[in-house]
Motif scaffolding. Structure first.
Motif, short mmCIF file in Angstrom:
data_model
loop_
_atom_site.label_atom_id
_atom_site.label_comp_id
_atom_site.label_asym_id
_atom_site.label_seq_id
_atom_site.Cartn_x
_atom_site.Cartn_y
_atom_site.Cartn_z
N GLN A 1 -65.06 7.80 -21.84
CA GLN A 1 -65.68 7.00 -20.79
C GLN A 1 -66.44 7.88 -19.80
OE1 GLN A 1 -62.45 4.71 -19.13
NE2 GLN A 1 -62.69 3.06 -20.63
N SER A 2 -65.89 9.08 -19.51
CA SER A 2 -66.58 10.01 -18.61
C SER A 2 -67.89 10.48 -19.21
CB SER A 2 -65.67 11.21 -18.31
OG SER A 2 -64.49 10.81 -17.66
N ILE A 3 -67.86 10.78 -20.52
CA ILE A 3 -69.09 11.21 -21.20
C ILE A 3 -70.12 10.09 -21.20
CG2 ILE A 3 -70.06 11.89 -23.44
CD1 ILE A 3 -67.36 13.31 -24.00
N GLU A 4 -69.65 8.87 -21.49
CA GLU A 4 -70.56 7.73 -21.49
C GLU A 4 -71.18 7.51 -20.11
OE1 GLU A 4 -70.48 2.92 -22.48
OE2 GLU A 4 -68.63 4.08 -22.40
N SER A 5 -70.33 7.62 -19.07
CA SER A 5 -70.81 7.46 -17.70
C SER A 5 -71.83 8.54 -17.35
CB SER A 5 -69.63 7.50 -16.73
OG SER A 5 -70.07 7.41 -15.39
N ILE B 1 -73.79 10.15 -19.42
CA ILE B 1 -75.04 9.89 -20.15
C ILE B 1 -75.86 8.82 -19.45
CG2 ILE B 1 -75.98 8.94 -22.30
CD1 ILE B 1 -73.63 10.28 -23.76
N ILE B 2 -75.18 7.77 -18.96
CA ILE B 2 -75.88 6.68 -18.28
C ILE B 2 -76.45 7.12 -16.94
CG2 ILE B 2 -75.55 4.40 -17.21
CD1 ILE B 2 -73.46 3.84 -19.39
N ASN B 3 -75.68 7.91 -16.19
CA ASN B 3 -76.09 8.30 -14.84
C ASN B 3 -77.01 9.51 -14.80
OD1 ASN B 3 -74.53 6.24 -13.64
ND2 ASN B 3 -72.68 7.49 -13.75
N HIS B 4 -77.01 10.33 -15.88
CA HIS B 4 -77.85 11.54 -15.88
C HIS B 4 -78.65 11.63 -17.18
CE1 HIS B 4 -74.35 12.38 -13.25
NE2 HIS B 4 -75.25 12.95 -12.46
N PRO B 5 -79.52 10.67 -17.43
CA PRO B 5 -80.27 10.67 -18.70
C PRO B 5 -81.19 11.89 -18.85
CG PRO B 5 -81.15 9.03 -17.17
CD PRO B 5 -79.88 9.53 -16.58
N LYS B 6 -81.72 12.39 -17.74
CA LYS B 6 -82.61 13.55 -17.81
C LYS B 6 -81.84 14.80 -18.22
CE LYS B 6 -86.03 11.87 -14.47
NZ LYS B 6 -86.71 12.15 -13.18
N HIS B 7 -80.65 14.96 -17.67
CA HIS B 7 -79.81 16.11 -18.04
C HIS B 7 -79.47 16.04 -19.54
CE1 HIS B 7 -78.13 16.78 -13.69
NE2 HIS B 7 -79.45 16.83 -13.76
#
Length: 599
Positions: free
Chosen positions: A546-550, A552-558
């Motif tokens: 869930q942390s990884i998914e979050s 990815i959603i919050n830092h798409p550029k990274h």
């Protein structure tokens, strides 16, 4: 194609212009002054003004238009019924910022101003007779005219007659937003194939009937309107959501008619009720937990700022307000003399020692711009609403055990034969714990203050759950010493059932309970887990995913950067492998062979 569209936009045909003009004309106010951000302050600066804030897209506004027109006609200068109050309108679809500045939450909302100052927001049925009486009462030089009341002027007007037919309102993407903006709503999100939803359907109709003219009761078919349910983060069916003043709270209590109706009535009552100092002690003696807002009447705007925060409490606890409290009250509750206003939490019918006090010197005008302070107040309200003692039932379990305040719950397993004596003992321990903690009820340790709740739970009804969670088994004894007790940290799924010496926690011994709590605070006790090893590993991995998914959603550029870098590294590695030593050796041998030739 693009050039044709641009030409149409730049030089629209005459019919399109006429159509646009007709639409604008429909939105214009009827026979009353139109106010805009440019002329609003200058117009209302002198005299008494009654202003309707409306939207041409609002069904209630369109239905009210003829009544407003009659009111304007009746109050024309020279008319026998003229009151001297000036009437005007603001189109909130065109001037949304101005309506927001006037704290407009629903349409139509009618505010009365006197010499530029907000006096009162009209409440009640929007019929010509009531509106005329309201204007007469506030007419210039009228003997009926009364000074503004702080509490009244700060309340937001919602639909005066919600749910007039006593039936469930069907919502979809076309009317969902407008409905929740008009006032509080209790909304059921369901799926037609869901068994629990089918069972709830007739009960929900009766809830709507019980709340006729009191609260909007609605439903959304998530099978037909998936996007709308996704926007509202609906995870399962049926989900019951109470929505008011921009705040959304999921209902987690019982699904019986009386339980749902009681919740709806309590949640829809006024979020802040003005009382006198003399009435306060009576409320404390009746209610186990209340909040009291102490504020100077000069800070009238404070109520409108705090109202959404109070609404999120859903009437539990109730918030009472006292304007210009005497020093005897502020001294009794130890409110600092430097404070402009304060909120006091009074618990367990204790009128002398507050369980918590939130005080500040921040004025209402400064608070409006301080989002972080408003968030701090919201957190304070949430963390101090837990009871000292309570029975954990299906209705109260979630609000206590999964509270954002992360309480430690001293939990006793009771049977019908032990329930009465355990309740009395828990209330005794709770009172002594509050005395020990100067009223706060907080356990201080490891840099964190955590509230303590003393609770009991029916062992016969929940025996399987209590056995799997805390290893509690039914013994059949009626002795207080044989009642099994644990200190539960439910959010972490751990618990403690003994002190450092291994002695079980005993309700009969105050020292036993307090010693165990102190040792938990100091980190001297090792917790037991409510989950086995495999369950803990699965929960840990799920949390990481869930942390990884979050992330990815919050830092798409990274994430895109890391993916690109990884791709480049793979390409580099492949090229490196293809151009490795074997080819270089061939070139070396060729060179060496040529050097060895005699020619």
């Amino acid at each position: 194609m693009i050039q044709k569209l641009w030409q149409l936009f730049r030089d629209p045909p005459i019919p399109l212009l006429l159509l646009s003009l007709s639409i604008v004309c429909v939105a214009l106010p009827v026979h009353s002054t139109e106010l805009t951000p440019e002329n609003f302050k200058s117009n209302i600066a002198n005299g008494v003004w009654f202003i309707e804030h409306f939207s041409p897209y609002c069904g209630h506004c369109r239905a009210f238009a003829s009544t407003w027109e009659e009111l304007v006609e009746k109050n024309k200068e020279g008319s026998a019924d003229a009151t001297g109050v000036k009437l005007a309108q603001i189109n909130c679809a065109v001037h949304g910022d101005l309506c927001s500045a006037n704290n407009v939450k629903g349409y139509p909302q009618m505010n009365l101003y006197n010499n530029g100052e907000l006096v009162e927001t009209f409440k009640g049925a929007r019929d010509l007779e009531r509106l005329s009486e309201f204007l007469k009462r506030h007419a210039p030089n009228s003997p009926l005219s009364t000074p503004p009341l702080p509490e009244i002027s700060q309340e937001v007007t919602h639909d005066a007659n919600p749910n007039p037919s006593g039936s469930v309102l069907v919502l979809d993407s076309s009317n969902f937003q407008s409905t929740i903006q008009e006032g509080p709503a209790f909304v059921k999100f369901f799926a037609p194939w869901c068994g629990h939803c089918k069972k709830l359907a007739p009960i929900w109709k009766n809830v709507a009937k019980n709340m006729q003219s009191k609260l909007t009761v609605a439903e959304v078919d998530c099978e037909a309107h998936k996007a709308l349910c996704k926007e509202n983060n609906i995870q399962g069916f049926p989900t019951l959501m109470y929505i008011a003043d921009g705040s959304r709270t999921e209902y987690s209590g019982g699904r019986k008619l009386d339980q749902l109706t009681e919740f709806a009535k309590k949640a829809s009552t006024s979020s802040a009720k003005p009382i006198s100092v003399d009435e306060l002690e009576d409320h404390v003696s009746v209610e186990s937990l209340i909040y009291v807002l102490l504020y100077p009447s000069s800070e009238q705007k404070l109520l409108s700022l705090l109202r959404p925060l109070f609404s999120s409490l859903l009437g539990s606890p109730m918030v009472y307000t006292i304007a210009d409290p005497p020093q005897s009250i502020t001294s009794r509750f130890a409110v600092p003399s430097t404070s402009t206003w304060a909120i006091v939490a009074l618990k367990d019918h204790d009128y002398t020692t507050p369980s918590a006090v939130y005080s500040t010197s921040i004025s209402a005008s400064s608070l409006r711009r301080d989002v972080s302070e408003l968030d701090h107040i919201k957190t304070w309200l949430s963390h101090n609403r837990l009871p000292t003692t309570t029975e954990l039932t299906q209705d109260s379990f979630q609000s206590v055990m999964n509270s954002p305040a992360r309480p430690l719950v001293v939990l006793a397993a009771v049977t019908p034969g032990t329930k009465g004596k355990v309740q009395v003992r828990m209330e005794e321990i709770g009172q002594k714990w509050r005395t020990r903690t100067q009223g706060s009820g907080m356990l201080v340790g490891n840099g964190e203050d955590r509230p303590i709740v003393f609770a009991w739970m029916d062992l016969e009804k929940w025996k399987d759950w209590m056995k799997s969670m805390y290893g509690i088994k039914y013994k059949g004894s009626l002795e207080l010493d044989d009642v099994e007790v644990v200190i539960a940290d439910h959010r972490a799924l751990v618990y403690y059932d003994s002190d450092h010496s291994g002695s079980p926690i005993k309700l009969s011994s105050l020292q036993s309970v307090f010693l165990a709590l102190d040792e938990v605070a100091q980190g001297q006790l090792s917790p037991k887990h409510s989950e086995n090893f495999i369950e803990r590993v699965a929960r840990y991995l799920n949390g990481k995913l869930q942390s990884i998914e979050s992330y990815i959603i919050n830092h798409p550029k990274h994430v895109a950067f890391f993916v690109l870098m990884g791709f480049m590294l793979v390409v580099y590695a492949i090229r490196k492998a293809l151009a490795d030593e074997p080819m270089d050796k061939d070139y070396t041998r060729m060179g060496k062979g040529k050097a060895d030739r005699l020619d």
